[in-house]
Design a protein around this motif. Structure first.
Motif, PDB file in Angstrom:
ATOM      1  N   ALA A 102      -2.536  11.751  10.258  1.00  0.00           N
ATOM      2  CA  ALA A 102      -1.356  12.519  10.660  1.00  0.00           C
ATOM      3  C   ALA A 102      -0.958  13.504   9.560  1.00  0.00           C
ATOM      4  O   ALA A 102      -1.091  13.214   8.365  1.00  0.00           O
ATOM      5  CB  ALA A 102      -0.190  11.577  10.959  1.00  0.00           C
ATOM      6  N   ARG A 103      -0.457  14.669   9.977  1.00  0.00           N
ATOM      7  CA  ARG A 103       0.087  15.645   9.034  1.00  0.00           C
ATOM      8  C   ARG A 103       1.554  15.264   8.774  1.00  0.00           C
ATOM      9  O   ARG A 103       2.377  15.276   9.696  1.00  0.00           O
ATOM     10  CB  ARG A 103      -0.002  17.053   9.596  1.00  0.00           C
ATOM     11  N   VAL A 104       1.849  14.942   7.529  1.00  0.00           N
ATOM     12  CA  VAL A 104       3.148  14.367   7.179  1.00  0.00           C
ATOM     13  C   VAL A 104       3.830  15.226   6.119  1.00  0.00           C
ATOM     14  O   VAL A 104       3.191  15.648   5.146  1.00  0.00           O
ATOM     15  CB  VAL A 104       2.980  12.933   6.627  1.00  0.00           C
ATOM     16  N   ILE A 105       5.126  15.457   6.306  1.00  0.00           N
ATOM     17  CA  ILE A 105       5.966  16.068   5.267  1.00  0.00           C
ATOM     18  C   ILE A 105       7.136  15.129   5.014  1.00  0.00           C
ATOM     19  O   ILE A 105       7.874  14.784   5.938  1.00  0.00           O
ATOM     20  CB  ILE A 105       6.485  17.458   5.679  1.00  0.00           C
ATOM     21  N   LEU A 106       7.295  14.713   3.778  1.00  0.00           N
ATOM     22  CA  LEU A 106       8.424  13.875   3.374  1.00  0.00           C
ATOM     23  C   LEU A 106       9.355  14.700   2.505  1.00  0.00           C
ATOM     24  O   LEU A 106       8.914  15.343   1.534  1.00  0.00           O
ATOM     25  CB  LEU A 106       7.928  12.640   2.613  1.00  0.00           C
ATOM     26  N   LEU A 107      10.637  14.684   2.825  1.00  0.00           N
ATOM     27  CA  LEU A 107      11.662  15.398   2.066  1.00  0.00           C
ATOM     28  C   LEU A 107      12.563  14.397   1.365  1.00  0.00           C
ATOM     29  O   LEU A 107      13.137  13.508   2.004  1.00  0.00           O
ATOM     30  CB  LEU A 107      12.492  16.285   3.003  1.00  0.00           C
ATOM     31  N   GLU A 108      12.701  14.543   0.057  1.00  0.00           N
ATOM     32  CA  GLU A 108      13.542  13.662  -0.751  1.00  0.00           C
ATOM     33  C   GLU A 108      14.511  14.516  -1.562  1.00  0.00           C
ATOM     34  O   GLU A 108      14.088  15.441  -2.263  1.00  0.00           O
ATOM     35  CB  GLU A 108      12.673  12.807  -1.671  1.00  0.00           C
ATOM     36  N   ARG A 109      15.800  14.221  -1.464  1.00  0.00           N
ATOM     37  CA  ARG A 109      16.807  15.048  -2.123  1.00  0.00           C
ATOM     38  C   ARG A 109      16.752  14.951  -3.646  1.00  0.00           C
ATOM     39  O   ARG A 109      17.139  15.875  -4.352  1.00  0.00           O
ATOM     40  CB  ARG A 109      18.202  14.689  -1.628  1.00  0.00           C
ATOM     41  N   GLY A 110      16.271  13.827  -4.177  1.00  0.00           N
ATOM     42  CA  GLY A 110      16.132  13.655  -5.615  1.00  0.00           C
ATOM     43  C   GLY A 110      14.675  13.430  -5.974  1.00  0.00           C
ATOM     44  O   GLY A 110      13.812  14.240  -5.661  1.00  0.00           O
ATOM     45  N   LEU A 111      14.414  12.321  -6.644  1.00  0.00           N
ATOM     46  CA  LEU A 111      13.053  11.896  -6.943  1.00  0.00           C
ATOM     47  C   LEU A 111      12.741  10.654  -6.130  1.00  0.00           C
ATOM     48  O   LEU A 111      13.631   9.860  -5.821  1.00  0.00           O
ATOM     49  CB  LEU A 111      12.896  11.599  -8.438  1.00  0.00           C
TER      50      LEU A 111
ATOM     51  N   SER B 227      16.563 -24.757  -3.240  1.00  0.00           N
ATOM     52  CA  SER B 227      15.445 -24.616  -2.305  1.00  0.00           C
ATOM     53  C   SER B 227      14.462 -23.637  -2.919  1.00  0.00           C
ATOM     54  O   SER B 227      14.807 -22.486  -3.189  1.00  0.00           O
ATOM     55  CB  SER B 227      15.937 -24.106  -0.952  1.00  0.00           C
ATOM     56  N   LEU B 228      13.238 -24.087  -3.140  1.00  0.00           N
ATOM     57  CA  LEU B 228      12.211 -23.279  -3.800  1.00  0.00           C
ATOM     58  C   LEU B 228      11.145 -22.872  -2.794  1.00  0.00           C
ATOM     59  O   LEU B 228      10.497 -23.715  -2.175  1.00  0.00           O
ATOM     60  CB  LEU B 228      11.572 -24.062  -4.941  1.00  0.00           C
ATOM     61  N   LEU B 229      10.964 -21.558  -2.632  1.00  0.00           N
ATOM     62  CA  LEU B 229       9.847 -21.025  -1.845  1.00  0.00           C
ATOM     63  C   LEU B 229       8.864 -20.431  -2.850  1.00  0.00           C
ATOM     64  O   LEU B 229       9.068 -19.346  -3.394  1.00  0.00           O
ATOM     65  CB  LEU B 229      10.328 -19.980  -0.844  1.00  0.00           C
ATOM     66  N   GLU B 230       7.811 -21.169  -3.114  1.00  0.00           N
ATOM     67  CA  GLU B 230       6.937 -20.870  -4.244  1.00  0.00           C
ATOM     68  C   GLU B 230       6.154 -19.577  -4.081  1.00  0.00           C
ATOM     69  O   GLU B 230       5.773 -18.954  -5.074  1.00  0.00           O
ATOM     70  CB  GLU B 230       6.000 -22.049  -4.488  1.00  0.00           C
ATOM     71  N   GLU B 231       5.911 -19.136  -2.852  1.00  0.00           N
ATOM     72  CA  GLU B 231       5.125 -17.916  -2.656  1.00  0.00           C
ATOM     73  C   GLU B 231       5.946 -16.645  -2.857  1.00  0.00           C
ATOM     74  O   GLU B 231       5.403 -15.545  -2.935  1.00  0.00           O
ATOM     75  CB  GLU B 231       4.516 -17.906  -1.258  1.00  0.00           C
ATOM     76  N   ASP B 232       7.257 -16.762  -2.926  1.00  0.00           N
ATOM     77  CA  ASP B 232       8.115 -15.616  -3.219  1.00  0.00           C
ATOM     78  C   ASP B 232       8.020 -15.264  -4.693  1.00  0.00           C
ATOM     79  O   ASP B 232       7.401 -15.973  -5.490  1.00  0.00           O
ATOM     80  CB  ASP B 232       9.564 -15.924  -2.844  1.00  0.00           C
ATOM     81  N   GLY B 233       8.660 -14.161  -5.087  1.00  0.00           N
ATOM     82  CA  GLY B 233       8.601 -13.775  -6.485  1.00  0.00           C
ATOM     83  C   GLY B 233       9.442 -12.566  -6.782  1.00  0.00           C
ATOM     84  O   GLY B 233      10.540 -12.403  -6.262  1.00  0.00           O
ATOM     85  N   ALA B 234       8.912 -11.676  -7.623  1.00  0.00           N
ATOM     86  CA  ALA B 234       9.656 -10.495  -8.055  1.00  0.00           C
ATOM     87  C   ALA B 234       8.676  -9.427  -8.523  1.00  0.00           C
ATOM     88  O   ALA B 234       7.512  -9.705  -8.813  1.00  0.00           O
ATOM     89  CB  ALA B 234      10.629 -10.855  -9.178  1.00  0.00           C
ATOM     90  N   ALA B 235       9.163  -8.181  -8.590  1.00  0.00           N
ATOM     91  CA  ALA B 235       8.361  -7.044  -9.038  1.00  0.00           C
ATOM     92  C   ALA B 235       9.284  -6.030  -9.688  1.00  0.00           C
ATOM     93  O   ALA B 235      10.511  -6.174  -9.674  1.00  0.00           O
ATOM     94  CB  ALA B 235       7.598  -6.425  -7.871  1.00  0.00           C
ATOM     95  N   ASN B 236       8.686  -4.981 -10.244  1.00  0.00           N
ATOM     96  CA  ASN B 236       9.450  -3.932 -10.919  1.00  0.00           C
ATOM     97  C   ASN B 236       9.763  -2.819  -9.924  1.00  0.00           C
ATOM     98  O   ASN B 236       8.872  -2.086  -9.492  1.00  0.00           O
ATOM     99  CB  ASN B 236       8.635  -3.364 -12.081  1.00  0.00           C
ATOM    100  N   PRO B 237      11.032  -2.665  -9.535  1.00  0.00           N
ATOM    101  CA  PRO B 237      11.365  -1.667  -8.508  1.00  0.00           C
ATOM    102  C   PRO B 237      11.150  -0.226  -8.945  1.00  0.00           C
ATOM    103  O   PRO B 237      11.067   0.672  -8.095  1.00  0.00           O
ATOM    104  CB  PRO B 237      12.842  -1.943  -8.210  1.00  0.00           C
ATOM    105  N   ARG B 238      11.064   0.021 -10.235  1.00  0.00           N
ATOM    106  CA  ARG B 238      10.839   1.389 -10.709  1.00  0.00           C
ATOM    107  C   ARG B 238       9.446   1.901 -10.370  1.00  0.00           C
ATOM    108  O   ARG B 238       9.206   3.115 -10.385  1.00  0.00           O
ATOM    109  CB  ARG B 238      11.035   1.459 -12.232  1.00  0.00           C
ATOM    110  N   LEU B 239       8.518   1.006 -10.084  1.00  0.00           N
ATOM    111  CA  LEU B 239       7.111   1.400  -9.969  1.00  0.00           C
ATOM    112  C   LEU B 239       6.630   1.607  -8.544  1.00  0.00           C
ATOM    113  O   LEU B 239       5.680   2.355  -8.309  1.00  0.00           O
ATOM    114  CB  LEU B 239       6.232   0.333 -10.644  1.00  0.00           C
ATOM    115  N   LEU B 240       7.263   0.954  -7.564  1.00  0.00           N
ATOM    116  CA  LEU B 240       6.681   0.907  -6.228  1.00  0.00           C
ATOM    117  C   LEU B 240       6.657   2.261  -5.530  1.00  0.00           C
ATOM    118  O   LEU B 240       5.587   2.745  -5.127  1.00  0.00           O
ATOM    119  CB  LEU B 240       7.432  -0.100  -5.354  1.00  0.00           C
ATOM    120  N   ALA B 241       7.822   2.885  -5.323  1.00  0.00           N
ATOM    121  CA  ALA B 241       7.863   4.132  -4.547  1.00  0.00           C
ATOM    122  C   ALA B 241       7.021   5.242  -5.173  1.00  0.00           C
ATOM    123  O   ALA B 241       6.282   5.929  -4.459  1.00  0.00           O
ATOM    124  CB  ALA B 241       9.305   4.586  -4.346  1.00  0.00           C
ATOM    125  N   PRO B 242       7.086   5.473  -6.510  1.00  0.00           N
ATOM    126  CA  PRO B 242       6.208   6.503  -7.085  1.00  0.00           C
ATOM    127  C   PRO B 242       4.723   6.233  -6.858  1.00  0.00           C
ATOM    128  O   PRO B 242       3.951   7.167  -6.621  1.00  0.00           O
ATOM    129  CB  PRO B 242       6.572   6.472  -8.571  1.00  0.00           C
TER     130      PRO B 242
END
Length: 380
Positions: free
Chosen positions: A26-35, A136-151
């Motif tokens: 697909a031909r896609v154009i994404l517009l973002e007001r900032g970064l 209550s522990l859900l062992e497969e859950d976790g965490a990541a760095n949100p600064r890295l994903l979208a870029p």
């Protein structure tokens, strides 16, 4: 400039949609007001959790958790994702009962959280205070760095052929025949499909096309401490959500609670002292070892909050070709990759196997429209 699909908003969901659409030609154009990733997708706690989700969100969470396991293959980085487990704490009997109720519902979706009693939980994490009565522990859950994903998603989407334009604030929006026409930076962008992944500003898009919703600006009050010795290996939450925290590999404890403030028209946001002190007190209640920790930074951003804390996701009920995915109410970071994949399926296949039941915009039918046109100009 013409495209097959216009995407408004460059958070994790929008960038994931751009990637999945471009990979299918697909031909896609994404517009973002900032970064890209500069608002809700990049300023959150970083939780990657299925635990505690409303049942309407669980199908998205299940799919997204599978994608997080493949994130390096998807976009070249795992965004520091670690399956460290999400441990949700109860501080009284009523909260413990709430954990048990959610665990029973989660089993219907194949999730298997492990309930831990008060004595056992302090054996596993000696730093917990007596205020913690269960978890209550859900062992497969976790965490990541949100600064890295979208870029990272945006970079791979560009490589796949998507046009991603940062610092392009949309100032005009209208229908032109069967197409959408968006004006930004003096240029007009046209396509028959519009994906509304604009976060808090997604409410303005919906209102423009006759679907006003009661969205509010939500500004999570976030803080981080100096590096500390190891305290708890898990991403932590509490029933009620008034504090949440995790310790990263460098030893810093990232935590949050309460709300900052913002002016979404600029847009600018800032954390506030009172919610920060409240979050500190809540954190110390469950982890007294944090009492003397030095907080070195605080921040916030702008997300969209819905009255039921669930996103608006799915096709418009008034405007063919418009598909919504906004208002994630502080809980969208983990879901973003799957949201983008589902949006691409809705565009190209007309359907998705991932259920969106309970998330449609029709649940706000009858909400009053804003008094003024939400856009500065309107294309005719």
């Amino acid at each position: 400039m013409k495209a097959d699909v216009l995407i408004l908003g460059g958070g994790g969901a929008g960038c994931s949609a751009a990637l999945h659409l471009a990979q299918r030609g697909a031909r896609v154009i994404l517009l973002e007001r900032g970064l890209v990733g500069s608002q809700a997708s990049g300023v959150n706690h970083g939780g990657v959790r299925q635990q505690g989700r409303h049942p309407a969100e669980i199908p998205l969470a299940l799919r997204s958790r599978q994608m997080w396991s493949r994130m390096r293959d998807i976009c070249g980085t795992d965004s520091e994702f670690e399956a460290c487990g999400h441990l949700k704490l109860a501080r009284n009997e009523a909260e413990e009962a709430e954990l048990l109720r959610w665990n029973a519902k989660a089993a219907e979706y194949g999730l298997r959280p492990r309930m831990i009693g008060g004595n056992a939980i302090r054996t596993e994490v000696p730093a917990f205070s007596d205020r913690v009565v269960a978890g209550s522990l859900l062992e497969e859950d976790g965490a990541a760095n949100p600064r890295l994903l979208a870029p990272a998603l945006a970079r791979v989407a560009r490589e796949a052929g998507a046009t991603i334009l940062e610092r392009h604030a949309v100032t005009g929006m209208a229908r032109q025949g069967d197409d959408f026409a968006l004006e930004a930076n003096g240029e007009t962008f046209i396509a028959p499909i519009l994906l509304n992944t604009a976060g808090y500003w997604g409410g303005r898009v919906a209102a423009t096309f006759g679907e006003p919703v009661p969205i509010e600006s939500l500004n999570p009050n976030m803080l981080v401490t100096e590096p500390l010795p190891a305290i708890c290996p898990h991403n932590l939450g509490v029933v009620g959500g008034d504090v949440y925290l995790r310790q990263i590999s460098r030893g810093n404890v990232i935590f949050g609670g309460g709300r900052g403030e913002s002016d979404a028209s600029i847009p600018v946001s800032r954390p506030l002292p009172a919610p920060a002190f409240n979050a500190m007190a809540r954190a110390i209640e469950i982890l007294p070892v944090l009492r003397d920790a030095m907080v070195i930074r605080s921040w916030t951003g702008i997300d969209g909050g819905m009255p039921d804390a669930l996103p608006v996701m799915g096709p418009s009920r008034t405007t063919p070709g418009l598909i919504h995915a906004f208002g994630f109410s502080g809980q969208g970071f983990m879901l973003g990759p799957a949201v983008g994949a589902v949006l691409a399926e809705l565009v190209l296949d007309g359907r998705s196997d991932t259920s969106l039941d309970g998330l449609g915009i029709e649940r706000f039918a009858g909400h009053a429209a804003p008094a003024e046109d939400p856009w500065k100009t309107r294309l005719e």
